[in-house]
Write an enzyme that holds these catalytic residues in place. Structure first.
Site, PDB file in Angstrom:
ATOM      1  N   TYR A  65      15.513  14.244 -15.423  1.00 44.14           N
ATOM      2  CA  TYR A  65      14.935  12.809 -15.997  1.00 44.14           C
ATOM      3  C   TYR A  65      15.880  11.667 -16.026  1.00 44.14           C
ATOM      4  CZ  TYR A  65      10.301  12.382 -17.967  1.00 44.14           C
ATOM      5  OH  TYR A  65       8.914  12.305 -18.283  1.00 44.14           O
ATOM      6  N   GLU A  67      15.092   7.828 -16.547  1.00 46.30           N
ATOM      7  CA  GLU A  67      14.635   6.507 -16.558  1.00 46.30           C
ATOM      8  C   GLU A  67      15.526   5.584 -16.602  1.00 46.30           C
ATOM      9  OE1 GLU A  67      12.201   6.896 -20.186  1.00 46.30           O
ATOM     10  OE2 GLU A  67      10.750   8.109 -19.170  1.00 46.30           O
ATOM     11  N   ASP A 242       1.568  -6.481   1.342  1.00 48.20           N
ATOM     12  CA  ASP A 242       1.766  -4.996   0.975  1.00 48.20           C
ATOM     13  C   ASP A 242       1.587  -4.392   2.436  1.00 48.20           C
ATOM     14  OD1 ASP A 242       0.503  -2.225   0.739  1.00 48.20           O
ATOM     15  OD2 ASP A 242      -0.856  -2.639  -0.524  1.00 48.20           O
ATOM     16  N   THR A 271       3.859   1.917   1.069  1.00 50.77           N
ATOM     17  CA  THR A 271       4.178   3.390   0.967  1.00 50.77           C
ATOM     18  C   THR A 271       5.024   3.834   1.789  1.00 50.77           C
ATOM     19  OG1 THR A 271       2.387   3.699   2.617  1.00 50.77           O
ATOM     20  CG2 THR A 271       1.611   3.599   0.385  1.00 50.77           C
ATOM     21  N   LYS A 274       2.811   6.699   5.139  1.00 50.45           N
ATOM     22  CA  LYS A 274       1.822   6.404   6.198  1.00 50.45           C
ATOM     23  C   LYS A 274       2.597   6.267   7.597  1.00 50.45           C
ATOM     24  CE  LYS A 274      -0.736   3.781   2.937  1.00 50.45           C
ATOM     25  NZ  LYS A 274      -1.995   4.396   2.509  1.00 50.45           N
ATOM     26  N   ARG A 280       5.378  11.191   0.309  1.00 50.58           N
ATOM     27  CA  ARG A 280       4.365  10.336  -0.536  1.00 50.58           C
ATOM     28  C   ARG A 280       4.899   9.630  -1.472  1.00 50.58           C
ATOM     29  NH1 ARG A 280      -0.636  11.917   0.856  1.00 50.58           N
ATOM     30  NH2 ARG A 280      -1.315  10.226  -0.436  1.00 50.58           N
TER      31      ARG A 280
HETATM   32  N1  PLP Z   1      -1.876  -0.380  -0.262  1.00 50.48           N
HETATM   33  C1  PLP Z   1      -2.449  -0.243   0.888  1.00 50.48           C
HETATM   34  C2  PLP Z   1      -2.502  -1.250   1.903  1.00 50.48           C
HETATM   35  C3  PLP Z   1      -2.991   1.036   1.295  1.00 50.48           C
HETATM   36  O1  PLP Z   1      -3.806   1.319   2.291  1.00 50.48           O
HETATM   37  C4  PLP Z   1      -2.844   2.046   0.238  1.00 50.48           C
HETATM   38  C5  PLP Z   1      -3.488   3.615   0.511  1.00 50.48           C
HETATM   39  O2  PLP Z   1      -4.134   3.751   1.096  1.00 50.48           O
HETATM   40  C6  PLP Z   1      -2.148   1.891  -0.926  1.00 50.48           C
HETATM   41  C7  PLP Z   1      -1.440   0.471  -1.026  1.00 50.48           C
HETATM   42  C8  PLP Z   1      -2.149   2.879  -1.967  1.00 50.48           C
HETATM   43  O3  PLP Z   1      -1.112   3.857  -1.643  1.00 50.48           O
HETATM   44  P1  PLP Z   1      -1.139   5.238  -2.714  1.00 50.48           P
HETATM   45  O4  PLP Z   1      -2.321   6.330  -2.358  1.00 50.48           O
HETATM   46  O5  PLP Z   1       0.225   5.911  -2.171  1.00 50.48           O
HETATM   47  O6  PLP Z   1      -1.021   4.573  -4.004  1.00 50.48           O
END
Ligand code: PLP
Length: 478
Positions: A65, A67, A242, A271, A274, A280
């Site tokens: 842990y 935090e 994002d 993320t 991908k 993940r």
């Molecule tokens: N942001 C975008 C643009 C995504 O395409 C995705 C997932 O498909 C996410 C956020 C969320 O990712 P996670 O599934 O790891 O929470």
């Protein structure tokens, strides 16, 4: 990818150990490898992490842990987690050229939630909190929070609409981002399918959001982030990007200059699993100004950091800093272009007419099918895709009219542009031979279709030939 021969013995031993405790899980792990090896994976958000990344996750770092933040933990004995998190953040900063990196988010959604709270905290602190004095958000009383909760209702967020390719976390009602903020969405030009910066600027001027979110899950083109920042600045908004889908293309230096969001956005989320090809998880990058607010992700919106996953992020980020990864990222885009051209020359209709990233969005209505029918027929034929809305989709978000295709995973296996042309031929052959059928009461069945068994089998044979040319984890024998 790493030669897996040396790891085969280790994996066999590990699976035996797991199998003695719960054989069904051991079998599921084995079966998943078999299935992954045997499928033509065109899911744009998936990839194959390297064996070093996978191996890093299965360690005792999981048991700790931690935090808090690096050097300031709420638990004793976090010296090794401090190393792990520092290395992950250092790689992220250096790879993306960011002033600050936060490696704790457990997923992309968590990264976005961390970012939204950070932006709110950053902006509500000064001038909206004047009546609370100059206190930090963490010092507010319950009564102050009550007042603030009411305040959040007046904050606004402008994100890309779902059917133009945005994500649920960009302000949509089923997600908390659509509850924290008053939300509006921007779409794409109805004729070209492309982002319309002038229309977006006009919308921003009228709506005056606190946050403009750029980034997508299903938009097959690049974004000019310099223009996005200009629009955000013109209305005093924060630009949040994002880059969950295209982080690998930024890391691999395919997206440079105005196409790289990091120099332009105050906050960038991603993320790691991908196109970046890691475990993940999520990451937040930010300018120094926002660092202190992002750092409060845990405990504000996150639980204890997953140390084993942060370690795997560090390994994946180290891989992403290599020449081999840069070559990979460029091949991802070359392959997407080859796939798009292959579909177009065989009569396919593509949203925006093509691609210049890793995504191809095929409008299957020209084959007389819904996305749901096309997705199922392709799956029967050994091709794994996912259905996706197209702009102004008449079939809604469940049945849809599109199929989203992505090249990160197959490129990791070594697929070339000529292989992608064969994949395009397989897709169009199957879709041309798929016929929509009606339900029992004669209504058009948006999920019903017919596909001759020999067509599906023929396609599976073609898929197997391609997959045999490019084995997954070659040398790994269980
Ligand atoms: N942001 C975008 C643009 C995504 O395409 C995705 C997932 O498909 C996410 C956020 C969320 O990712 P996670 O599934 O790891 O929470």
């Amino acid at each position: 990818m790493t030669d897996a021969t040396a790891l085969s013995g280790a994996y066999r031993t590990l699976l035996d150990v797991i199998g003695k405790v719960e054989p069904r899980i051991c079998q599921a792990i084995r079966d998943e490898l078999t299935d992954q090896r045997a499928s033509l994976k065109l899911i744009a958000s998936e990839n194959y992490a390297s064996l070093p990344v996978l191996a890093t996750m299965g360690t005792w770092l999981s048991d700790k842990y931690a935090e808090g933040t690096i050097g300031h933990r709420f638990y004793a004995g976090c010296q090794n987690v401090d190393v792990v998190e520092s290395v992950a953040a250092e790689h992220a900063r250096e790879l993306f050229g960011a002033e600050y990196a936060y490696a704790q988010p457990h997923s992309g959604i968590d990264a976005n939630l961390t970012a939204y709270w950070a932006i709110l905290a950053h902006h509500i602190e000064t001038p909206a909190l004047t009546e609370f004095g100059s206190r930090n958000v963490s010092e507010l009383s319950e009564a102050d929070w009550e007042t603030l909760r009411a305040r959040f209702g007046s904050q606004r967020l402008l994100g890309m609409s779902l059917d133009a390719g945005g994500h649920l976390t960009h302000g949509f009602r089923p997600n908390v981002s659509g509850k924290m903020f008053h939300q509006r969405s921007y779409g794409t030009n109805p004729t070209t399918g492309l982002l319309d910066y002038d229309a977006l600027a006009a919308q921003a001027a009228e709506f005056k959001p606190l946050v403009i979110v750029a980034g997508y899950s299903a938009y097959p083109r690049r974004i000019d982030f310099a223009k996005m920042r200009e629009i955000a600045d013109s209305v005093g908004a924060v630009l949040m990007v994002d880059m969950a889908h295209f982080a690998g293309l930024v890391a691999g230096k395919v997206f440079t200059g105005n196409e790289n969001p990091v120099p332009f956005a105050q906050v960038v989320t991603t993320t790691t699993h991908k196109s970046l090809r890691g475990p993940r998880g999520g990451l937040v990058l930010a300018t120094k100004d926002y660092a202190g607010d992002v750092d409060r992700g845990c405990p504000m919106v996150l639980g204890g950091p997953l140390s084993h996953i942060m370690a795997a992020k560090a390994v994946a980020l180290a891989e992403a800093r290599t020449e081999a990864f840069r070559d990979y990222a460029h091949r991802v885009v070359d392959n997407a272009r080859a796939l798009a051209e292959g579909l177009l020359k065989r009569g396919g209709t593509l949203v925006t007419g093509g691609t210049d990233n890793h995504i191809v969005l095929l409008d299957v209505s020209s084959f007389g099918l819904t996305g749901r029918q096309a997705e199922s027929a392709l799956l029967d034929s050994g091709i794994v895709t996912n259905r996706n809305s197209v702009p102004n989709d008449p079939n809604g978000a469940w049945y849809t009219s599109g199929i989203r295709l992505g090249t990160p995973a197959l490129t990791s296996r070594g697929f070339t542009t000529s292989d992608m042309d064969e994949v395009a031929a397989m897709i169009t052959d199957v879709l041309k031979k798929t016929t929509p059928t009606t339900t029992k009461d004669g209504k058009p069945g948006k999920a019903k279709y017919e596909l001759a068994q020999e067509v599906a089998d023929g396609s599976k044979d073609r898929a197997a030939k391609l997959l045999d040319l490019h084995p997954l984890y070659p040398g790994l024998t269980l």
